[in-house]
Design a protein around this motif. Structure first.
Motif, PDB file in Angstrom:
ATOM      1  N   TRP A 193       0.844  -1.197   0.000  1.00 46.29           N
ATOM      2  CA  TRP A 193       0.000   0.000   0.000  1.00 46.29           C
ATOM      3  C   TRP A 193       0.882   1.250   0.000  1.00 46.29           C
ATOM      4  CZ3 TRP A 193      -3.835   2.919  -0.878  1.00 46.29           C
ATOM      5  CH2 TRP A 193      -4.152   4.030  -0.107  1.00 46.29           C
ATOM      6  N   ALA A 194       0.655   2.132  -0.964  1.00 47.27           N
ATOM      7  CA  ALA A 194       1.388   3.396  -1.040  1.00 47.27           C
ATOM      8  C   ALA A 194       0.411   4.530  -0.755  1.00 47.27           C
ATOM      9  CB  ALA A 194       2.008   3.561  -2.428  1.00 47.27           C
ATOM     10  N   GLY A 242     -12.665   4.477  -6.156  1.00 52.45           N
ATOM     11  CA  GLY A 242     -11.355   3.890  -5.913  1.00 52.45           C
ATOM     12  C   GLY A 242     -10.696   4.439  -4.662  1.00 52.45           C
ATOM     13  N   ALA A 243     -11.135   5.613  -4.201  1.00 51.05           N
ATOM     14  CA  ALA A 243     -10.552   6.223  -3.003  1.00 51.05           C
ATOM     15  C   ALA A 243     -11.010   5.527  -1.727  1.00 51.05           C
ATOM     16  CB  ALA A 243     -10.926   7.704  -2.938  1.00 51.05           C
ATOM     17  N   ALA A 244     -11.882   4.547  -1.834  1.00 52.55           N
ATOM     18  CA  ALA A 244     -12.337   3.827  -0.642  1.00 52.55           C
ATOM     19  C   ALA A 244     -11.162   3.187   0.092  1.00 52.55           C
ATOM     20  CB  ALA A 244     -13.365   2.762  -1.032  1.00 52.55           C
ATOM     21  N   GLU A 245     -10.183   2.695  -0.663  1.00 49.63           N
ATOM     22  CA  GLU A 245      -9.058   2.037  -0.003  1.00 49.63           C
ATOM     23  C   GLU A 245      -8.282   2.999   0.881  1.00 49.63           C
ATOM     24  OE1 GLU A 245      -5.185  -0.829  -0.783  1.00 49.63           O
ATOM     25  OE2 GLU A 245      -6.139   0.131  -2.505  1.00 49.63           O
ATOM     26  N   GLU A 246      -8.160   4.265   0.469  1.00 50.92           N
ATOM     27  CA  GLU A 246      -7.443   5.244   1.271  1.00 50.92           C
ATOM     28  C   GLU A 246      -8.050   5.346   2.665  1.00 50.92           C
ATOM     29  OE1 GLU A 246      -7.443   8.915  -0.807  1.00 50.92           O
ATOM     30  OE2 GLU A 246      -6.395   8.128  -2.569  1.00 50.92           O
ATOM     31  N   SER A 250      -6.346   4.024   6.178  1.00 51.10           N
ATOM     32  CA  SER A 250      -5.961   5.112   7.067  1.00 51.10           C
ATOM     33  C   SER A 250      -6.607   5.021   8.441  1.00 51.10           C
ATOM     34  CB  SER A 250      -6.328   6.461   6.428  1.00 51.10           C
ATOM     35  OG  SER A 250      -5.659   6.626   5.200  1.00 51.10           O
ATOM     36  N   ALA A 251      -7.691   4.280   8.555  1.00 52.27           N
ATOM     37  CA  ALA A 251      -8.386   4.176   9.836  1.00 52.27           C
ATOM     38  C   ALA A 251      -7.543   3.423  10.854  1.00 52.27           C
ATOM     39  CB  ALA A 251      -9.724   3.469   9.642  1.00 52.27           C
ATOM     40  N   THR A 252      -7.763   3.731  12.123  1.00 52.57           N
ATOM     41  CA  THR A 252      -7.071   3.007  13.175  1.00 52.57           C
ATOM     42  C   THR A 252      -7.670   1.613  13.301  1.00 52.57           C
ATOM     43  OG1 THR A 252      -8.579   3.927  14.821  1.00 52.57           O
ATOM     44  CG2 THR A 252      -6.507   5.081  14.470  1.00 52.57           C
ATOM     45  N   GLY A 340     -10.549  11.024   2.604  1.00 54.68           N
ATOM     46  CA  GLY A 340     -10.621   9.901   3.528  1.00 54.68           C
ATOM     47  C   GLY A 340      -9.299   9.675   4.244  1.00 54.68           C
ATOM     48  N   HIS A 341      -8.217   9.805   3.505  1.00 52.48           N
ATOM     49  CA  HIS A 341      -6.889   9.631   4.098  1.00 52.48           C
ATOM     50  C   HIS A 341      -6.609  10.752   5.092  1.00 52.48           C
ATOM     51  CE1 HIS A 341      -2.726   8.362   4.372  1.00 52.48           C
ATOM     52  NE2 HIS A 341      -2.344   9.602   4.125  1.00 52.48           N
ATOM     53  N   ALA A 342      -6.977  11.984   4.739  1.00 54.46           N
ATOM     54  CA  ALA A 342      -6.738  13.125   5.625  1.00 54.46           C
ATOM     55  C   ALA A 342      -7.513  12.980   6.930  1.00 54.46           C
ATOM     56  CB  ALA A 342      -7.127  14.417   4.922  1.00 54.46           C
TER      57      ALA A 342
END
Length: 352
Positions: A193-194, A242-246, A250-252, A340-342
């Motif tokens: 994962w990048a 596709g941003a679902a993976e971010e 990123s979640a704890t 989502g990542h932020a």
């Protein structure tokens, strides 16, 4: 004489249109099907058909959704213990859609959920495929290394088998395809994962905003109700799935991530997403118990209820926004690419 209510009459009319449309598409295919003939088959006017479905494309997608939902079974998971075994069972479940040798060409395409010639833009389909790969990979990983590239490879092989069945019915052996999917598990794809480069992702804004989470939301994976009191809530347009993976990455650990799908065109794009998600999740349920996704919720928000609740006006297919909730209060907000990542990074910083 029993007098039907307006709602009952609308439901009856809709069912008649769907039944007539299924017969029309089975006999003539999508391109040659005529709305006038569908109305005649249903003993309705053309206007009555369009009052329920705004276009032939919307009607075709509704027929496919109805076909998938009626075919859903309650088969228990096959309890495949290995990655290879799970992929083999999943592939066989997916390949059940292949038409039989005696099916007509048009009927076979309907059975395949074929969208050939139906859509003008394949970008949404590509984004849905990325979401599917994340869902399959989540089950395959079981806490281990990333398996998204493996999931993408398997889905590519299965999609190719579907296209081959459409253009050359009877060619090849589905059991060979399933066997090949099993062997893909042994390929080292060096998957990792990048995450998005944070300097290019706007940071989440901390806040303490009261809000009222919509009720009646249903998780498409488990079928269970969804609560949004605590966790990460990510609203994604159909062209940003596709941003679902971010968000998931990123979640704890143990934190709920709710992926909320919205679209500016619920009748067509929304139905397309619902078709693909419903069909795909049905295959997953035949292989895996809900455990791998216990912290992931997927909601198809046709009415944009969640988007409205967090303050988004007129969400569309390009929407990407996220909030972090705690005890029913929004404590962080992010908007735009990498939202989502932020928001996920913000919650990790808050806990550190």
């Amino acid at each position: 004489m029993v007098r039907l209510t307006r709602v009952q009459q609308q439901a009856r009319t809709r069912a008649s249109v769907l039944a007539a449309a299924k017969d029309e598409f089975t006999e003539h295919g999508y391109a040659a099907a005529k709305v006038d003939r569908i109305a005649e088959r249903a003993d309705l006017t053309r206007g009555a058909v369009y009052s329920n479905f705004p276009s032939k494309r919307a009607l075709y997608l509704a027929v496919l959704i109805d076909l998938v939902e009626n075919a859903r079974g309650e088969e228990p998971p096959a309890e495949a213990q290995s990655t290879a075994g799970a992929l083999g069972v999943f592939a066989r479940a997916w390949l059940e859609r292949l038409p039989l040798a005696g099916d007509s060409a048009s009927g076979g395409r309907l059975q395949l959920r074929s969208l050939d010639g139906v859509l003008d833009d394949g970008h949404v389909l590509a984004q849905v495929a990325r979401l599917e790969a994340v869902l399959l990979a989540t089950a395959l990983e079981r806490g281990g290394p990333r398996q998204v590239r493996l999931a993408e490879l398997v889905l590519t092989l299965l999609d190719g088998a579907g296209h081959r069945a459409e253009t050359a019915p009877g060619f090849g052996d589905p059991f060979d395809v399933a066997h090949a999917c099993q062997h893909l598990a042994g390929i080292d794809l060096a998957d990792a994962w990048a995450p998005p480069h944070l300097p290019y992702v706007a940071p989440a804004r901390t806040c303490a905003d009261a809000w009222t989470a919509p009720e009646g939301l249903v998780d498409q994976i488990s079928g269970a109700p969804v609560g949004l009191t605590d966790g990460l809530v990510v609203v994604l347009g159909a062209r940003r799935l596709g941003a679902a993976e971010e968000a998931v990455r990123s979640a704890t650990p143990g934190e709920q991530v709710a992926i909320i799908v919205v679209t500016g065109d619920p009748e067509e794009t929304g139905r397309l997403v619902r078709l693909r998600v419903t069909d795909f999740v049905d295959c997953l349920r035949k292989v895996f118990k809900p455990d791998p996704w216990q912290h992931v919720r997927l909601v198809l928000d046709d009415d944009a209820l969640v988007a409205s609740a967090i303050g988004l006006d007129d969400p569309d297919d390009e929407t990407e926004a996220a909030v972090r909730t705690r005890d029913g209060v929004i404590v962080a907000r992010a908007h735009g690419r990498g939202a989502g990542h932020a928001a996920g990074a913000a919650q990790k910083e808050a806990k550190s």
